[in-house]
Write an enzyme that holds these catalytic residues in place. Structure first.
Site, short mmCIF file in Angstrom:
data_model
loop_
_atom_site.label_atom_id
_atom_site.label_comp_id
_atom_site.label_asym_id
_atom_site.label_seq_id
_atom_site.Cartn_x
_atom_site.Cartn_y
_atom_site.Cartn_z
CE LYS A 32 2.39 8.41 -5.69
NZ LYS A 32 1.93 7.61 -4.53
N GLY A 35 -2.61 6.88 -5.34
CA GLY A 35 -3.81 6.13 -5.69
C GLY A 35 -4.78 6.04 -4.53
N GLY A 71 -2.31 2.33 -7.20
CA GLY A 71 -2.31 1.02 -6.53
C GLY A 71 -3.70 0.43 -6.30
P1 ADP Z 1 -0.07 6.07 -1.61
O1 ADP Z 1 -1.18 5.64 -2.49
O2 ADP Z 1 -0.20 7.50 -1.24
O3 ADP Z 1 1.29 5.74 -2.17
P2 ADP Z 1 0.54 4.06 0.45
O4 ADP Z 1 -0.49 3.18 1.09
O5 ADP Z 1 1.48 3.42 -0.50
O6 ADP Z 1 -0.24 5.28 -0.21
O7 ADP Z 1 1.42 4.75 1.61
C1 ADP Z 1 0.82 5.40 2.72
C2 ADP Z 1 0.66 4.45 3.90
O8 ADP Z 1 1.93 4.19 4.53
C3 ADP Z 1 -0.15 4.96 5.07
O9 ADP Z 1 -1.55 4.84 4.84
C4 ADP Z 1 0.30 4.06 6.23
O10 ADP Z 1 -0.50 2.92 6.35
C5 ADP Z 1 1.69 3.59 5.81
N1 ADP Z 1 2.75 3.95 6.76
C6 ADP Z 1 3.77 3.14 7.10
N2 ADP Z 1 4.58 3.72 8.00
C7 ADP Z 1 4.06 4.93 8.29
C8 ADP Z 1 4.45 6.00 9.17
N3 ADP Z 1 5.54 5.94 9.94
N4 ADP Z 1 3.68 7.11 9.18
C9 ADP Z 1 2.57 7.21 8.40
N5 ADP Z 1 2.15 6.22 7.56
C10 ADP Z 1 2.88 5.08 7.48
MG MG Z 2 2.08 3.79 -2.51
#
Ligand code: ADP
Ligand code: MG
Length: 289
Positions: A32, A35, A71
Site C-alpha cells: 500500500k 498518498g 488523501g
Molecule cells: P498515509 O497516507 O500513509 O495513509 P496517514 O497520514 O494516513 O498516511 O497515516 C500516517 C500518520 O499517522 C503519521 O504521519 C502520524 O502522524 C500518524 N500517527 C498516529 N499515531 C501514530 C503512531 N503511534 N506512530 C506513528 N505515526 C502515528
Molecule cells: Mg491514510
C-alpha cells in the site's frame, strides 16, 4: 571505474538477497503506497524509485499487488474547488460532491501516474478500481459518513488472472455496493482485505513516518516488532491515532486472516521496500499474529 572494494560490497548485497529471493519466489506481496509518501518531498523521484522497486520485486519472481491512497491529492483538489472536508475516526466524510472529487483524483490522476511510472520499465502494470470485475464489494459504513464503504467481499479472480500473466495490478480503492453505488474505501483497510483474500505472504504499508511509534511525538520510540494483541492494546490506550488507526486495524485483521507478516515502513526513504524485503536489516515496524 568501480574499485574492487565497491564491487565486493555490491556482490555482498546480492548474496545477502539470495535467500530472500528464494523464500519469496511466487509469493504475493501487497504494497500500500500512501498518498503522503507519494506527496512527500521526493516528488517524481520518489514515484520513479517506488516504481523500479516494484518492478524489481516482480523480476525476481514475486507477485506484487499495489494498492494506493491519495488523501493529500484529494485534499488539494477539494481545496482548489473550495469544498470543505471533515474526518471522523480517520475516515473522510464523503458526500456526493466529495465522492466525485475522490473518483476524479484516484482514477484520473493517482492511479494512472503510478501505472505510467511502472510501465516505463515494460508493459507490466494494469490499473483497476474496486468496481472492476467486482474486486471490492462494499456497503456504507455509517450514514453519517456518506459514501464511505467497508469491504464486504473481495473477488480475487481478476487479481489471479493478472498475476498469472505476470502483470502488476495497481488498485484504486473505489468499491461498489450490490446496487452499483460507488463507495470511497479507505485504502489501508482495502489493502488488508485484499492481502487476506489473496493469501499474501506480506502486506507492506509505505507511509510518511519511520514506523509505529510507542509515543507519537518521539521518533526514537519506533517499535521494530509487535504482535496483533499488543497492537489492539495500543489502539485502545490512544497510542495510535488518526491515519495510523485504519493501518493498524488492517494489519491486525490481515495477520489474523493468514498473512504472515505486515510491515509499516517509511515510504519517504528511497528503496525502503527493498531494504525490508531483501536484507537482514529490519526497517520500520513488523506486525505478526
Ligand atoms: P498515509 O497516507 O500513509 O495513509 P496517514 O497520514 O494516513 O498516511 O497515516 C500516517 C500518520 O499517522 C503519521 O504521519 C502520524 O502522524 C500518524 N500517527 C498516529 N499515531 C501514530 C503512531 N503511534 N506512530 C506513528 N505515526 C502515528
Ligand atoms: Mg491514510
Amino acid at each position: 571505474m568501480t574499485t574492487p572494494s565497491a564491487a565486493a560490497t555490491k556482490a555482498a548485497v546480492l548474496v545477502e538477497a539470495l535467500p530472500y529471493i528464494q523464500r519469496w519466489q511466487d509469493r504475493i506481496v501487497v504494497v500500500k503506497y500512501g498518498g503522503n509518501a507519494l506527496a512527500g518531498g521526493g516528488g517524481r523521484d520518489a514515484l520513479a524509485s517506488f516504481a523500479s522497486d516494484i518492478v524489481l520485486l516482480r523480476s525476481v519472481g514475486m507477485h506484487p499487488v499495489v494498492v494506493h491512497g491519495g488523501g493529500p491529492q484529494i485534499a488539494a483538489l477539494l481545496g482548489r474547488l473550495g469544498i470543505g472536508t471533515e474526518f471522523v475516526r480517520g475516515l473522510r466524510v464523503t458526500d456526493a460532491q466529495t465522492l466525485d472529487v475522490v473518483r476524479m483524483v484516484l482514477l484520473g490522476q493517482v492511479n494512472p501516474d503510478l501505472v505510467a511510472a511502472i510501465n516505463v520499465h515494460g508493459p507490466l502494470a494494469v490499473g483497476l478500481s474496486g468496481a472492476d470485475s467486482r474486486l471490492l464489494t462494499t456497503r456504507a459504513v455509517d450514514p453519517a459518513l456518506g459514501f464511505v464503504g467497508e469491504v464486504t467481499a473481495v473477488n480475487r479472480t481478476v487479481l489471479d488472472q493478472l498475476l498469472t500473466q505476470r502483470l502488476i495490478p495497481v488498485v484504486a480503492t473505489i468499491g461498489a455496493d450490490a446496487s452499483g453505488q460507488a463507495h470511497n474505501v479507505n485504502a489501508d483497510t482495502a489493502a488488508g482485505a485484499i492481502a487476506a483474500a489473496v493469501g499474501a505472504e506480506k502486506l507492506i504499508y509505505l507511509t510518511d513516518v519511520e514506523g509505529l511509534r510507542r509515543d507519537v511525538g518521539d521518533p526514537a520510540s519506533v517499535l521494530s516488532a509487535v504482535t496483533a494483541d499488543e497492537l489492539s492494546a495500543l489502539v485502545s490506550d490512544g497510542t495510535i491515532t488518526a491515519g495510523m488507526i485504519p493501518k493498524v486495524e488492517a494489519c491486525v485483521r490481515a495477520v489474523r486472516g493468514g498473512v504472515r507478516q505486515a510491515h509499516i515502513l517509511d515510504g519517504r526513504v528511497l528503496h525502503a521496500l527493498l531494504l525490508e524485503v531483501f536484507t537482514d536489516q529490519g526497517v520500520g515496524t513488523m506486525i505478526t499474529a
